[in-house]
Design a protein around this motif. Structure first.
Motif, PDB file in Angstrom:
ATOM      1  N   ARG A  43       0.847  -1.176   0.000  1.00  0.00           N
ATOM      2  CA  ARG A  43       0.000   0.000   0.000  1.00  0.00           C
ATOM      3  C   ARG A  43       0.893   1.240   0.000  1.00  0.00           C
ATOM      4  O   ARG A  43       2.014   1.205   0.504  1.00  0.00           O
ATOM      5  CB  ARG A  43      -0.915  -0.008   1.239  1.00  0.00           C
ATOM      6  N   SER A  44       0.405   2.311  -0.563  1.00  0.00           N
ATOM      7  CA  SER A  44       1.245   3.492  -0.797  1.00  0.00           C
ATOM      8  C   SER A  44       1.820   4.093   0.482  1.00  0.00           C
ATOM      9  O   SER A  44       2.867   4.741   0.454  1.00  0.00           O
ATOM     10  CB  SER A  44       0.448   4.559  -1.558  1.00  0.00           C
ATOM     11  N   ASP A  45       1.172   3.876   1.628  1.00  0.00           N
ATOM     12  CA  ASP A  45       1.663   4.471   2.873  1.00  0.00           C
ATOM     13  C   ASP A  45       2.416   3.488   3.759  1.00  0.00           C
ATOM     14  O   ASP A  45       2.786   3.828   4.877  1.00  0.00           O
ATOM     15  CB  ASP A  45       0.497   5.077   3.664  1.00  0.00           C
ATOM     16  N   LYS A  46       2.668   2.282   3.268  1.00  0.00           N
ATOM     17  CA  LYS A  46       3.278   1.269   4.136  1.00  0.00           C
ATOM     18  C   LYS A  46       4.644   1.688   4.657  1.00  0.00           C
ATOM     19  O   LYS A  46       4.926   1.557   5.855  1.00  0.00           O
ATOM     20  CB  LYS A  46       3.399  -0.067   3.402  1.00  0.00           C
ATOM     21  N   VAL A  47       5.516   2.169   3.794  1.00  0.00           N
ATOM     22  CA  VAL A  47       6.869   2.526   4.212  1.00  0.00           C
ATOM     23  C   VAL A  47       6.829   3.596   5.307  1.00  0.00           C
ATOM     24  O   VAL A  47       7.566   3.533   6.289  1.00  0.00           O
ATOM     25  CB  VAL A  47       7.702   3.013   3.016  1.00  0.00           C
ATOM     26  N   VAL A  59      11.153  -1.641  17.835  1.00  0.00           N
ATOM     27  CA  VAL A  59      10.602  -2.772  17.098  1.00  0.00           C
ATOM     28  C   VAL A  59      11.729  -3.575  16.472  1.00  0.00           C
ATOM     29  O   VAL A  59      12.666  -3.015  15.900  1.00  0.00           O
ATOM     30  CB  VAL A  59       9.633  -2.294  15.993  1.00  0.00           C
ATOM     31  N   ASP A  60      11.652  -4.903  16.588  1.00  0.00           N
ATOM     32  CA  ASP A  60      12.612  -5.788  15.936  1.00  0.00           C
ATOM     33  C   ASP A  60      11.996  -6.521  14.743  1.00  0.00           C
ATOM     34  O   ASP A  60      12.694  -6.855  13.792  1.00  0.00           O
ATOM     35  CB  ASP A  60      13.149  -6.825  16.929  1.00  0.00           C
ATOM     36  N   PHE A  61      10.701  -6.777  14.833  1.00  0.00           N
ATOM     37  CA  PHE A  61      10.025  -7.555  13.788  1.00  0.00           C
ATOM     38  C   PHE A  61       8.590  -7.057  13.678  1.00  0.00           C
ATOM     39  O   PHE A  61       7.893  -6.934  14.678  1.00  0.00           O
ATOM     40  CB  PHE A  61      10.037  -9.040  14.158  1.00  0.00           C
ATOM     41  N   LEU A  62       8.169  -6.783  12.463  1.00  0.00           N
ATOM     42  CA  LEU A  62       6.832  -6.247  12.225  1.00  0.00           C
ATOM     43  C   LEU A  62       6.182  -7.020  11.085  1.00  0.00           C
ATOM     44  O   LEU A  62       6.842  -7.380  10.107  1.00  0.00           O
ATOM     45  CB  LEU A  62       6.928  -4.766  11.876  1.00  0.00           C
ATOM     46  N   PHE A  63       4.880  -7.289  11.219  1.00  0.00           N
ATOM     47  CA  PHE A  63       4.143  -7.899  10.121  1.00  0.00           C
ATOM     48  C   PHE A  63       2.683  -7.468  10.174  1.00  0.00           C
ATOM     49  O   PHE A  63       2.222  -6.900  11.163  1.00  0.00           O
ATOM     50  CB  PHE A  63       4.275  -9.430  10.131  1.00  0.00           C
ATOM     51  N   HIS A  64       1.959  -7.740   9.108  1.00  0.00           N
ATOM     52  CA  HIS A  64       0.572  -7.297   8.990  1.00  0.00           C
ATOM     53  C   HIS A  64      -0.172  -8.214   8.033  1.00  0.00           C
ATOM     54  O   HIS A  64       0.456  -9.011   7.311  1.00  0.00           O
ATOM     55  CB  HIS A  64       0.522  -5.847   8.476  1.00  0.00           C
ATOM     56  N   PRO A  65      -1.497  -8.139   7.975  1.00  0.00           N
ATOM     57  CA  PRO A  65      -2.250  -8.946   7.004  1.00  0.00           C
ATOM     58  C   PRO A  65      -2.021  -8.447   5.581  1.00  0.00           C
ATOM     59  O   PRO A  65      -1.575  -7.320   5.366  1.00  0.00           O
ATOM     60  CB  PRO A  65      -3.716  -8.723   7.412  1.00  0.00           C
ATOM     61  N   PHE A  77      -3.536   2.528  10.915  1.00  0.00           N
ATOM     62  CA  PHE A  77      -2.943   1.479  11.729  1.00  0.00           C
ATOM     63  C   PHE A  77      -3.304   1.790  13.174  1.00  0.00           C
ATOM     64  O   PHE A  77      -3.633   2.922  13.533  1.00  0.00           O
ATOM     65  CB  PHE A  77      -1.429   1.386  11.537  1.00  0.00           C
ATOM     66  N   ASN A  78      -3.277   0.774  14.000  1.00  0.00           N
ATOM     67  CA  ASN A  78      -3.723   0.922  15.378  1.00  0.00           C
ATOM     68  C   ASN A  78      -2.555   1.195  16.315  1.00  0.00           C
ATOM     69  O   ASN A  78      -1.579   0.446  16.336  1.00  0.00           O
ATOM     70  CB  ASN A  78      -4.437  -0.354  15.836  1.00  0.00           C
ATOM     71  N   GLU A  79      -2.660   2.247  17.086  1.00  0.00           N
ATOM     72  CA  GLU A  79      -1.632   2.541  18.083  1.00  0.00           C
ATOM     73  C   GLU A  79      -1.533   1.409  19.115  1.00  0.00           C
ATOM     74  O   GLU A  79      -0.485   1.186  19.698  1.00  0.00           O
ATOM     75  CB  GLU A  79      -1.956   3.854  18.801  1.00  0.00           C
ATOM     76  N   ASP A 145      -2.755  -4.472  12.715  1.00  0.00           N
ATOM     77  CA  ASP A 145      -4.023  -5.096  12.328  1.00  0.00           C
ATOM     78  C   ASP A 145      -4.667  -4.315  11.180  1.00  0.00           C
ATOM     79  O   ASP A 145      -5.794  -3.802  11.303  1.00  0.00           O
ATOM     80  CB  ASP A 145      -4.960  -5.166  13.531  1.00  0.00           C
ATOM     81  N   GLU A 146      -3.933  -4.228  10.096  1.00  0.00           N
ATOM     82  CA  GLU A 146      -4.392  -3.476   8.922  1.00  0.00           C
ATOM     83  C   GLU A 146      -3.629  -3.995   7.717  1.00  0.00           C
ATOM     84  O   GLU A 146      -2.399  -4.140   7.762  1.00  0.00           O
ATOM     85  CB  GLU A 146      -4.130  -1.989   9.106  1.00  0.00           C
TER      86      GLU A 146
END
Length: 202
Positions: A43-47, A59-65, A77-79, A145-146
């Motif tokens: 998605r255009s705003d992911k970075v 943060v060491d590791f991040l993932f999303h659906p 995105f959820n705080e 969760d996004e």
């Protein structure tokens, strides 16, 4: 490519996906690594979202659906989805491979080379995340969760389900014994035994 001075194009004769990914990891220079498989898009705003979380939280590791629908754009995105203690290995051996490679961002300091196991034709990502979790027991995990990315509806994985299930079971069994909690081991063995029975019944 000449006008994109911030992009480095790597060309290799390596046909194995794990080896190609490891070449990319080894050639990278940034503090945060993000993966995007062929056919997938972000998605255009992911970075910007990922950068914000890595800049403001440890943060060491991040993932999303991921989703197959690219119709909704925007910043969301959820705080509350901020880093939590690393229980990811337990979840991986019990529930299976729930992390999409194209959703992953990881800190350089947490990388254990090689990230992906060479020669593993199926479930490379599942093995990689299990291995990473084992080696980074005190890491901070962030789940957004996004859906910040899109994948192809038909990527061929469903046509190779037997090989995927066999590799999945072998990987889960190997890392199951690395988990210290006996209750987790039992739950993981039971759930994976059901998966194996499904494979045998086909």
């Amino acid at each position: 490519m000449d006008k994109y001075t911030c992009v480095t194009l790597l060309v290799s004769d390596v046909a194995d996906a794990a080896a190609a990914r490891n070449i990319g990891v080894g050639s990278s220079r940034g503090d945060v690594l993000m993966f995007c498989d062929a056919g997938d898009t972000w998605r255009s705003d992911k970075v910007r979202v990922v950068k914000y979380l890595f800049d403001t939280h440890k943060v060491d590791f991040l993932f999303h659906p991921m989703t197959t629908t690219a119709s909704i754009e925007g910043i969301s995105f959820n705080e509350k989805s901020l880093p939590v203690n690393n229980l990811m290995l337990s979840d991986l051996v019990i529930y299976g491979s729930f992390i999409v490679t194209s959703s992953v961002a990881m800190s350089r300091s947490s990388i254990v080379q090689p990230v992906f196991q060479d020669g593993l034709t199926h479930c490379q990502d599942y093995e990689a995340w299990c291995h990473w979790s084992l080696k980074n027991k005190n890491a901070q995990i962030c789940y957004i969760d996004e859906a910040l990315g899109y994948y192809e509806k038909d990527n061929g994985l469903s046509r190779q389900i037997d090989k995927r299930l066999a590799n999945h079971f072998a990987i889960a069994l190997r890392y199951c014994y690395q988990v210290g909690n006996n209750a987790v081991k039992i739950k993981a063995l039971l759930r994976n035994a059901i998966r194996l029975l499904y494979l045998a019944a086909k």
